[in-house]
Design a protein around this motif. Structure first.
Motif, PDB file in Angstrom:
ATOM      1  N   GLY A  85       0.793  -1.218   0.000  1.00  0.00           N
ATOM      2  CA  GLY A  85       0.000   0.000   0.000  1.00  0.00           C
ATOM      3  C   GLY A  85       0.824   1.266   0.000  1.00  0.00           C
ATOM      4  O   GLY A  85       0.456   2.251  -0.644  1.00  0.00           O
ATOM      5  N   GLU A  86       1.947   1.251   0.700  1.00  0.00           N
ATOM      6  CA  GLU A  86       2.788   2.443   0.769  1.00  0.00           C
ATOM      7  C   GLU A  86       3.360   2.795  -0.607  1.00  0.00           C
ATOM      8  O   GLU A  86       3.292   3.951  -1.038  1.00  0.00           O
ATOM      9  CB  GLU A  86       3.930   2.229   1.771  1.00  0.00           C
ATOM     10  CG  GLU A  86       4.809   3.449   1.926  1.00  0.00           C
ATOM     11  CD  GLU A  86       5.918   3.255   2.946  1.00  0.00           C
ATOM     12  OE1 GLU A  86       6.712   4.195   3.118  1.00  0.00           O
ATOM     13  OE2 GLU A  86       6.006   2.180   3.563  1.00  0.00           O
ATOM     14  N   LYS A  87       3.900   1.823  -1.315  1.00  0.00           N
ATOM     15  CA  LYS A  87       4.469   2.094  -2.639  1.00  0.00           C
ATOM     16  C   LYS A  87       3.408   2.515  -3.638  1.00  0.00           C
ATOM     17  O   LYS A  87       3.617   3.431  -4.432  1.00  0.00           O
ATOM     18  CB  LYS A  87       5.222   0.864  -3.166  1.00  0.00           C
ATOM     19  CG  LYS A  87       6.584   0.690  -2.569  1.00  0.00           C
ATOM     20  CD  LYS A  87       7.344  -0.415  -3.276  1.00  0.00           C
ATOM     21  CE  LYS A  87       8.723  -0.576  -2.691  1.00  0.00           C
ATOM     22  NZ  LYS A  87       9.447  -1.684  -3.347  1.00  0.00           N
ATOM     23  N   VAL A  88       2.268   1.858  -3.609  1.00  0.00           N
ATOM     24  CA  VAL A  88       1.199   2.207  -4.546  1.00  0.00           C
ATOM     25  C   VAL A  88       0.665   3.604  -4.244  1.00  0.00           C
ATOM     26  O   VAL A  88       0.420   4.392  -5.154  1.00  0.00           O
ATOM     27  CB  VAL A  88       0.077   1.144  -4.532  1.00  0.00           C
ATOM     28  CG1 VAL A  88      -1.074   1.561  -5.442  1.00  0.00           C
ATOM     29  CG2 VAL A  88       0.626  -0.220  -4.958  1.00  0.00           C
ATOM     30  N   LEU A  89       0.525   3.941  -2.979  1.00  0.00           N
ATOM     31  CA  LEU A  89       0.090   5.284  -2.600  1.00  0.00           C
ATOM     32  C   LEU A  89       1.080   6.327  -3.105  1.00  0.00           C
ATOM     33  O   LEU A  89       0.687   7.335  -3.705  1.00  0.00           O
ATOM     34  CB  LEU A  89      -0.059   5.400  -1.085  1.00  0.00           C
ATOM     35  CG  LEU A  89      -0.426   6.782  -0.541  1.00  0.00           C
ATOM     36  CD1 LEU A  89      -1.807   7.216  -1.029  1.00  0.00           C
ATOM     37  CD2 LEU A  89      -0.348   6.805   0.971  1.00  0.00           C
TER      38      LEU A  89
END
Length: 97
Positions: A85-89
């Protein structure tokens, strides 16, 4: 507040990623609205700032870019598979700067 829409074939797998992205946003203090939907339902979302496509419908990216006047990007397959989720965000937010 920025609005991010994740789109996949059925909206199910992206729903899990949405939760991970929301957790990452909360941890960073980022105010963002994130939702997921099936490709067949995305016309209901008219006020989004960016659209992220699941890798399984990445072949539709060029068409989506012509259809929607906002940034459209296919989610990195590794990040999607790992539900990062962090990278996609961060990828989504980078399209808005």
């Amino acid at each position: 507040m920025k609005k991010i829409l994740l789109v996949c074939s059925s909206g199910m797998s992206t729903s899990m990623l949405v939760e991970k992205m929301k957790e990452a946003a909360a941890a960073e203090g980022i105010e963002v609205f994130i939702d997921a939907t099936a490709e067949s339902e995305m016309e209901k979302f008219t006020d989004m700032d960016v659209v992220l496509l699941g890798p399984q419908i990445g072949h539709m990216e060029a068409e989506m870019k012509r259809t929607f006047p906002i940034p459209v990007m296919t989610i990195n397959m590794m990040d999607y598979g790992m539900m990062d989720g962090e990278k996609v965000l961060k990828s989504a937010l980078s399209l808005l700067h």
